[in-house]
Design an enzyme around this catalytic site. Structure first.
Site, PDB file in Angstrom:
ATOM      1  N   SER A   1       0.802  -1.230   0.000  1.00  0.00           N
ATOM      2  CA  SER A   1       0.000   0.000   0.000  1.00  0.00           C
ATOM      3  C   SER A   1       0.832   1.275   0.000  1.00  0.00           C
ATOM      4  O   SER A   1       0.329   2.339  -0.364  1.00  0.00           O
ATOM      5  CB  SER A   1      -0.933   0.013   1.211  1.00  0.00           C
ATOM      6  OG  SER A   1      -0.210  -0.008   2.430  1.00  0.00           O
TER       7      SER A   1
ATOM      8  N   ASP B   1      -3.062   8.606   7.752  1.00  0.00           N
ATOM      9  CA  ASP B   1      -3.905   7.748   8.573  1.00  0.00           C
ATOM     10  C   ASP B   1      -3.001   7.032   9.573  1.00  0.00           C
ATOM     11  O   ASP B   1      -1.868   7.448   9.778  1.00  0.00           O
ATOM     12  CB  ASP B   1      -4.738   6.777   7.709  1.00  0.00           C
ATOM     13  CG  ASP B   1      -3.870   5.863   6.835  1.00  0.00           C
ATOM     14  OD1 ASP B   1      -2.692   5.649   7.163  1.00  0.00           O
ATOM     15  OD2 ASP B   1      -4.392   5.361   5.812  1.00  0.00           O
TER      16      ASP B   1
ATOM     17  N   HIS C   1      -0.094   5.224   7.079  1.00  0.00           N
ATOM     18  CA  HIS C   1       0.579   5.792   5.913  1.00  0.00           C
ATOM     19  C   HIS C   1       0.921   7.261   6.091  1.00  0.00           C
ATOM     20  O   HIS C   1       0.088   8.039   6.560  1.00  0.00           O
ATOM     21  CB  HIS C   1      -0.312   5.626   4.680  1.00  0.00           C
ATOM     22  CG  HIS C   1      -0.757   4.217   4.453  1.00  0.00           C
ATOM     23  ND1 HIS C   1      -1.977   3.746   4.889  1.00  0.00           N
ATOM     24  CD2 HIS C   1      -0.135   3.182   3.840  1.00  0.00           C
ATOM     25  CE1 HIS C   1      -2.094   2.472   4.551  1.00  0.00           C
ATOM     26  NE2 HIS C   1      -0.995   2.103   3.912  1.00  0.00           N
TER      27      HIS C   1
END
Length: 361
Positions: free
Chosen positions: A46, A336, A339
């Site tokens: 991600s 978040d 990340h």
């Protein structure tokens, strides 16, 4: 029949011209005049995914909804796990190749994008096959299969000779390992029943080594392999394992460093085995840890919480349009609970590109 062949040749020439000229940006890093980097290809999780998970129904590792992407291309949520651009985009931008790196599975992907690079990364993926399986992400082997499919498409567009040139001279970015350590080992504890940290990192290293060899056999020669960041200091792990004061979880950072040391040795060994390979170990752990611990030095105001929601637990589905956002994400290290923000990626990536670029040339 001859007319058709002439037309195909004409189309190929136009595609090569457009891919080499019209979509280039003015890069931050200047390459030597005799050096060509036609494209960038990304494999990973991600941190670098630019939207490949958007249409995977079973995965929870997706973010193609607000407030993700609030600072990207007019506020569009594209599946990037941040408020704006991610390292994949910033690397191609710094190299002057194009403005951002599209996901290979993007339904709007253009043929011209194939010439300058695409992204195969999938949020939730890892070196450990169990990691990708648990997250319903595209595994390492699945990402390689997509790359093989891409090669076939590229040869159909520009012919085998030009396709081989692109494959051999492009940059490859590898970003795996965070989900293995953070989620599969320490959070879900699935692998703790089978392995201690040294033996689990050996499992990861074997998978990584096999992956590097497979890429090499497919023609990859300039490969940047990012190490695992200081996972114990991300907001989620501070909340889950950092105690009442939400300190960095030292055992998780220790495991990341343990793997990183082995990874660096393995890359050195790989390059000795294949002298024409330029596999380069990229240290992101050290500079990111410095930003997290000394955030005020870099102009940030918050280093232990994300901008989204409370900032201590929210990620993917929990970071949504119904939770509050911080007033100014430029003041936050994290977007978040997992990340970093786009501004932190920008703080990291340009110095990394400048530092390591010569090792690929």
């Amino acid at each position: 029949m001859k007319l058709c062949c002439v037309w195909c040749l004409f189309v190929r020439c136009i595609i090569i011209l457009l891919g080499g000229v019209l979509w280039k940006t003015e890069g931050v890093v200047k390459l030597p005049a005799n050096v060509s980097v036609p494209a960038v290809f990304v494999f990973g999780d991600s941190i670098v995914d630019t939207g490949n998970n958007n249409d995977i129904l079973l995965t929870t590792a997706k973010c193609n909804f607000p407030p993700y992407g609030k600072d990207f291309m007019g506020g569009k949520a594209t599946g990037r796990f941040s408020n704006g651009k991610v390292p994949s985009d910033l690397i191609v931008e710094d190299l002057g190749i194009k403005e951002f790196l599209p996901a290979y599975l993007d339904p709007n992907l253009k043929s011209s994008d194939l010439l300058t690079g695409v992204n195969f990364a999938s949020g939730g993926a890892g070196y450990d096959s169990l990691t990708s399986q648990t997250a319903s992400a595209i595994s390492i082997s699945g990402q390689v299969d997509l790359f093989k499919e891409y090669i076939g498409k590229l040869k159909g567009l520009v012919g085998e000779e030009r396709a081989n040139f692109i494959i051999n001279n492009s940059f490859y970015i590898i970003v795996f390992g965070s989900n293995d350590i953070s989620n599969t080992y320490f959070l879900s504890r699935i692998r703790q029943l089978q392995y201690d940290v040294p033996s689990y990192t050996n499992l990861l290293l074997q998978s990584a080594s096999n992956f590097f060899k497979e890429l090499y056999e497919l023609g990859a020669r300039r490969v940047a392999i990012f190490n695992i960041p200081p996972l114990g200091c991300i907001p989620f792990q501070r909340t889950a394992a950092g105690g009442i004061e939400r300190n960095c979880a030292q055992n998780i950072n220790d495991a990341a460093r343990f793997f990183n040391a082995k990874l660096e040795d393995q890359i050195d060994s790989f390059n000795q085995q294949f002298p024409d390979a330029r596999n380069v170990y990229i240290d992101v752990y050290t500079p990111l840890l410095d930003i997290i611990l000394n955030y005020q030095k870099y102009g940030f105001k918050v280093g232990n919480r994300g901008c989204c929601g409370s900032g201590i637990i929210e990620v993917v589905a929990l970071c949504n349009r119904f939770v509050p956002l911080c007033p100014n994400d430029l003041e936050y290290v994290f977007w978040d609970s997992f990340h970093p923000t786009e501004i932190v990626y920008k703080t990291l990536i340009s110095p990394i590109v400048s530092k390591y670029l010569s090792k690929f040339l």
